[in-house]
Scaffold this motif. Structure first.
Motif, PDB file in Angstrom:
ATOM      1  N   THR A 157       0.842  -1.204   0.000  1.00 46.40           N
ATOM      2  CA  THR A 157       0.000   0.000   0.000  1.00 46.40           C
ATOM      3  C   THR A 157       0.871   1.246   0.000  1.00 46.40           C
ATOM      4  O   THR A 157       0.607   2.201  -0.739  1.00 46.40           O
ATOM      5  CB  THR A 157      -0.944   0.002   1.224  1.00 46.40           C
ATOM      6  OG1 THR A 157      -1.739  -1.186   1.194  1.00 46.40           O
ATOM      7  CG2 THR A 157      -1.842   1.225   1.229  1.00 46.40           C
ATOM      8  N   ILE A 158       1.929   1.238   0.805  1.00 46.38           N
ATOM      9  CA  ILE A 158       2.846   2.373   0.874  1.00 46.38           C
ATOM     10  C   ILE A 158       3.564   2.572  -0.456  1.00 46.38           C
ATOM     11  O   ILE A 158       3.639   3.693  -0.972  1.00 46.38           O
ATOM     12  CB  ILE A 158       3.855   2.179   2.036  1.00 46.38           C
ATOM     13  CG1 ILE A 158       3.126   2.309   3.381  1.00 46.38           C
ATOM     14  CG2 ILE A 158       5.014   3.168   1.932  1.00 46.38           C
ATOM     15  CD1 ILE A 158       3.935   1.812   4.571  1.00 46.38           C
ATOM     16  N   ALA A 159       4.086   1.497  -1.027  1.00 38.82           N
ATOM     17  CA  ALA A 159       4.789   1.594  -2.311  1.00 38.82           C
ATOM     18  C   ALA A 159       3.850   2.111  -3.401  1.00 38.82           C
ATOM     19  O   ALA A 159       4.243   2.951  -4.223  1.00 38.82           O
ATOM     20  CB  ALA A 159       5.372   0.235  -2.700  1.00 38.82           C
ATOM     21  N   ASN A 160       2.604   1.639  -3.411  1.00 38.10           N
ATOM     22  CA  ASN A 160       1.632   2.124  -4.395  1.00 38.10           C
ATOM     23  C   ASN A 160       1.337   3.609  -4.199  1.00 38.10           C
ATOM     24  O   ASN A 160       1.187   4.346  -5.177  1.00 38.10           O
ATOM     25  CB  ASN A 160       0.335   1.312  -4.324  1.00 38.10           C
ATOM     26  CG  ASN A 160       0.500  -0.083  -4.872  1.00 38.10           C
ATOM     27  OD1 ASN A 160       1.389  -0.356  -5.672  1.00 38.10           O
ATOM     28  ND2 ASN A 160      -0.344  -1.000  -4.418  1.00 38.10           N
ATOM     29  N   ALA A 161       1.258   4.049  -2.944  1.00 41.52           N
ATOM     30  CA  ALA A 161       1.002   5.467  -2.671  1.00 41.52           C
ATOM     31  C   ALA A 161       2.164   6.331  -3.154  1.00 41.52           C
ATOM     32  O   ALA A 161       1.946   7.408  -3.721  1.00 41.52           O
ATOM     33  CB  ALA A 161       0.758   5.686  -1.173  1.00 41.52           C
ATOM     34  N   ILE A 162       3.387   5.861  -2.960  1.00 44.50           N
ATOM     35  CA  ILE A 162       4.555   6.610  -3.431  1.00 44.50           C
ATOM     36  C   ILE A 162       4.518   6.698  -4.952  1.00 44.50           C
ATOM     37  O   ILE A 162       4.672   7.773  -5.526  1.00 44.50           O
ATOM     38  CB  ILE A 162       5.865   5.958  -2.943  1.00 44.50           C
ATOM     39  CG1 ILE A 162       6.007   6.119  -1.434  1.00 44.50           C
ATOM     40  CG2 ILE A 162       7.075   6.577  -3.654  1.00 44.50           C
ATOM     41  CD1 ILE A 162       7.137   5.299  -0.820  1.00 44.50           C
ATOM     42  N   THR A 163       4.294   5.562  -5.604  1.00 48.29           N
ATOM     43  CA  THR A 163       4.270   5.519  -7.063  1.00 48.29           C
ATOM     44  C   THR A 163       3.138   6.362  -7.639  1.00 48.29           C
ATOM     45  O   THR A 163       3.318   7.070  -8.628  1.00 48.29           O
ATOM     46  CB  THR A 163       4.122   4.055  -7.550  1.00 48.29           C
ATOM     47  OG1 THR A 163       5.212   3.308  -7.040  1.00 48.29           O
ATOM     48  CG2 THR A 163       4.107   3.972  -9.057  1.00 48.29           C
ATOM     49  N   SER A 164       1.967   6.304  -7.001  1.00 46.63           N
ATOM     50  CA  SER A 164       0.786   7.026  -7.487  1.00 46.63           C
ATOM     51  C   SER A 164       0.751   8.485  -7.037  1.00 46.63           C
ATOM     52  O   SER A 164      -0.132   9.225  -7.449  1.00 46.63           O
ATOM     53  CB  SER A 164      -0.481   6.330  -6.996  1.00 46.63           C
ATOM     54  OG  SER A 164      -0.508   4.999  -7.417  1.00 46.63           O
ATOM     55  N   ARG A 165       1.681   8.844  -6.152  1.00 47.40           N
ATOM     56  CA  ARG A 165       1.727  10.196  -5.584  1.00 47.40           C
ATOM     57  C   ARG A 165       0.415  10.563  -4.901  1.00 47.40           C
ATOM     58  O   ARG A 165      -0.160  11.624  -5.119  1.00 47.40           O
ATOM     59  CB  ARG A 165       2.093  11.219  -6.652  1.00 47.40           C
ATOM     60  CG  ARG A 165       3.498  11.018  -7.191  1.00 47.40           C
ATOM     61  CD  ARG A 165       3.884  12.135  -8.140  1.00 47.40           C
ATOM     62  NE  ARG A 165       5.263  11.982  -8.544  1.00 47.40           N
ATOM     63  CZ  ARG A 165       5.630  11.606  -9.770  1.00 47.40           C
ATOM     64  NH1 ARG A 165       4.736  11.352 -10.681  1.00 47.40           N
ATOM     65  NH2 ARG A 165       6.906  11.492 -10.059  1.00 47.40           N
ATOM     66  N   LEU A 166      -0.037   9.605  -4.058  1.00 46.32           N
ATOM     67  CA  LEU A 166      -1.265   9.804  -3.296  1.00 46.32           C
ATOM     68  C   LEU A 166      -0.967   9.713  -1.806  1.00 46.32           C
ATOM     69  O   LEU A 166      -0.047   9.010  -1.384  1.00 46.32           O
ATOM     70  CB  LEU A 166      -2.300   8.735  -3.664  1.00 46.32           C
ATOM     71  CG  LEU A 166      -2.827   8.777  -5.095  1.00 46.32           C
ATOM     72  CD1 LEU A 166      -3.701   7.558  -5.371  1.00 46.32           C
ATOM     73  CD2 LEU A 166      -3.600  10.069  -5.350  1.00 46.32           C
ATOM     74  N   VAL A 167      -1.763  10.413  -1.021  1.00 41.71           N
ATOM     75  CA  VAL A 167      -1.654  10.359   0.436  1.00 41.71           C
ATOM     76  C   VAL A 167      -1.989   8.936   0.882  1.00 41.71           C
ATOM     77  O   VAL A 167      -2.874   8.285   0.314  1.00 41.71           O
ATOM     78  CB  VAL A 167      -2.628  11.375   1.081  1.00 41.71           C
ATOM     79  CG1 VAL A 167      -2.748  11.157   2.581  1.00 41.71           C
ATOM     80  CG2 VAL A 167      -2.187  12.802   0.769  1.00 41.71           C
ATOM     81  N   VAL A 168      -1.289   8.467   1.884  1.00 39.57           N
ATOM     82  CA  VAL A 168      -1.591   7.175   2.493  1.00 39.57           C
ATOM     83  C   VAL A 168      -2.021   7.444   3.939  1.00 39.57           C
ATOM     84  O   VAL A 168      -1.449   8.294   4.621  1.00 39.57           O
ATOM     85  CB  VAL A 168      -0.391   6.195   2.425  1.00 39.57           C
ATOM     86  CG1 VAL A 168       0.804   6.699   3.218  1.00 39.57           C
ATOM     87  CG2 VAL A 168      -0.789   4.801   2.870  1.00 39.57           C
ATOM     88  N   ARG A 169      -3.064   6.763   4.376  1.00 36.23           N
ATOM     89  CA  ARG A 169      -3.550   6.894   5.757  1.00 36.23           C
ATOM     90  C   ARG A 169      -2.945   5.765   6.577  1.00 36.23           C
ATOM     91  O   ARG A 169      -3.080   4.587   6.240  1.00 36.23           O
ATOM     92  CB  ARG A 169      -5.074   6.833   5.788  1.00 36.23           C
ATOM     93  CG  ARG A 169      -5.649   7.041   7.180  1.00 36.23           C
ATOM     94  CD  ARG A 169      -7.124   7.393   7.134  1.00 36.23           C
ATOM     95  NE  ARG A 169      -7.249   8.696   6.473  1.00 36.23           N
ATOM     96  CZ  ARG A 169      -8.138   8.956   5.498  1.00 36.23           C
ATOM     97  NH1 ARG A 169      -8.955   8.020   5.079  1.00 36.23           N
ATOM     98  NH2 ARG A 169      -8.186  10.144   4.949  1.00 36.23           N
ATOM     99  N   LEU A 170      -2.248   6.139   7.628  1.00 37.21           N
ATOM    100  CA  LEU A 170      -1.588   5.170   8.506  1.00 37.21           C
ATOM    101  C   LEU A 170      -2.291   5.116   9.854  1.00 37.21           C
ATOM    102  O   LEU A 170      -2.668   6.160  10.398  1.00 37.21           O
ATOM    103  CB  LEU A 170      -0.136   5.578   8.776  1.00 37.21           C
ATOM    104  CG  LEU A 170       0.793   5.824   7.607  1.00 37.21           C
ATOM    105  CD1 LEU A 170       2.167   6.237   8.136  1.00 37.21           C
ATOM    106  CD2 LEU A 170       0.902   4.601   6.727  1.00 37.21           C
ATOM    107  N   HIS A 171      -2.417   3.936  10.379  1.00 36.62           N
ATOM    108  CA  HIS A 171      -2.780   3.739  11.786  1.00 36.62           C
ATOM    109  C   HIS A 171      -1.449   3.348  12.414  1.00 36.62           C
ATOM    110  O   HIS A 171      -0.932   2.257  12.134  1.00 36.62           O
ATOM    111  CB  HIS A 171      -3.831   2.643  11.927  1.00 36.62           C
ATOM    112  CG  HIS A 171      -5.109   2.979  11.229  1.00 36.62           C
ATOM    113  ND1 HIS A 171      -6.243   3.325  11.904  1.00 36.62           N
ATOM    114  CD2 HIS A 171      -5.417   3.049   9.906  1.00 36.62           C
ATOM    115  CE1 HIS A 171      -7.212   3.584  11.034  1.00 36.62           C
ATOM    116  NE2 HIS A 171      -6.719   3.427   9.810  1.00 36.62           N
ATOM    117  N   TYR A 172      -0.914   4.252  13.222  1.00 37.18           N
ATOM    118  CA  TYR A 172       0.476   4.110  13.674  1.00 37.18           C
ATOM    119  C   TYR A 172       0.555   4.007  15.190  1.00 37.18           C
ATOM    120  O   TYR A 172      -0.006   4.835  15.912  1.00 37.18           O
ATOM    121  CB  TYR A 172       1.293   5.311  13.188  1.00 37.18           C
ATOM    122  CG  TYR A 172       2.775   5.156  13.425  1.00 37.18           C
ATOM    123  CD1 TYR A 172       3.527   4.284  12.646  1.00 37.18           C
ATOM    124  CD2 TYR A 172       3.423   5.865  14.429  1.00 37.18           C
ATOM    125  CE1 TYR A 172       4.888   4.131  12.867  1.00 37.18           C
ATOM    126  CE2 TYR A 172       4.783   5.721  14.648  1.00 37.18           C
ATOM    127  CZ  TYR A 172       5.510   4.846  13.868  1.00 37.18           C
ATOM    128  OH  TYR A 172       6.856   4.691  14.084  1.00 37.18           O
TER     129      TYR A 172
END
Length: 169
Positions: free
Chosen positions: A75-90
């Motif tokens: 999900t993170i790699a796809n967000a970087i590639t797509s240049r989209l915000v990623v929502r994390l539960h951290y």
């Protein structure tokens, strides 16, 4: 297939190697992934790294991630590639879980851990999120603001292997 050796005009950069490693890390342990990791280890043999970096960072880069972490890494790699915000539960070091929208910038490895480096919209600042503390990830359709990775990494302006860090694009 025969081995073909071509003279290299320049070796892979640490960012290129780490990007490959991130892609491999969430592939699991199938035969193709195992062979690709072997190639990654071979690439590291031709870099000028000290033994401490080799023994810790290389192991982290070339070992498959546990399945739940690998799912979040995808999900993170796809967000970087797509240049989209990623929502994390951290989950932070104290055990508190927060939900954060992050403009992902890059991923890196430091010793035993993978990190997402990004602009945390909750804190309004760049943060590094350890993969094993990310409880869940959600893709979004929110465009991430552009941020250059070299503005945020700890080895900014220095040789990329400084202090055992390796960046991924």
């Amino acid at each position: 297939m025969a081995n073909v050796m071509k003279p290299s005009s320049s070796p892979l950069t640490t960012a290129e190697i780490a990007a490959l490693a991130l892609s491999l890390a969430h592939l699991g342990s199938g035969p193709q992934a195992t062979t690709a990791r072997s190639g990654l280890r071979h690439a590291f043999e031709h870099m000028e790294l000290d033994d401490e970096i080799i023994s810790t960072t290389l192991t982290t880069l070339t070992e498959p991630m546990p399945a739940p972490v690998a799912d979040r890494a995808r999900t993170i790699a796809n967000a970087i590639t797509s240049r989209l915000v990623v929502r994390l539960h951290y989950r932070d070091v104290s055990g508190r879980v927060t939900v954060r929208d992050v403009d992902p910038v890059t991923c890196m490895v430091h010793r035993d851990y993978w990190y997402l480096v990004g602009m945390c919209r909750l804190r309004g600042a760049i943060r590094a999120f350890r993969f094993d503390r990310i409880v869940a990830t959600e893709p979004t359709f929110i465009a991430a603001r552009p941020h250059r990775a070299d503005n945020f990494l700890p080895f900014q302006g220095k040789r990329a292997t400084h202090r055992g860090h390796v960046a991924a694009a």
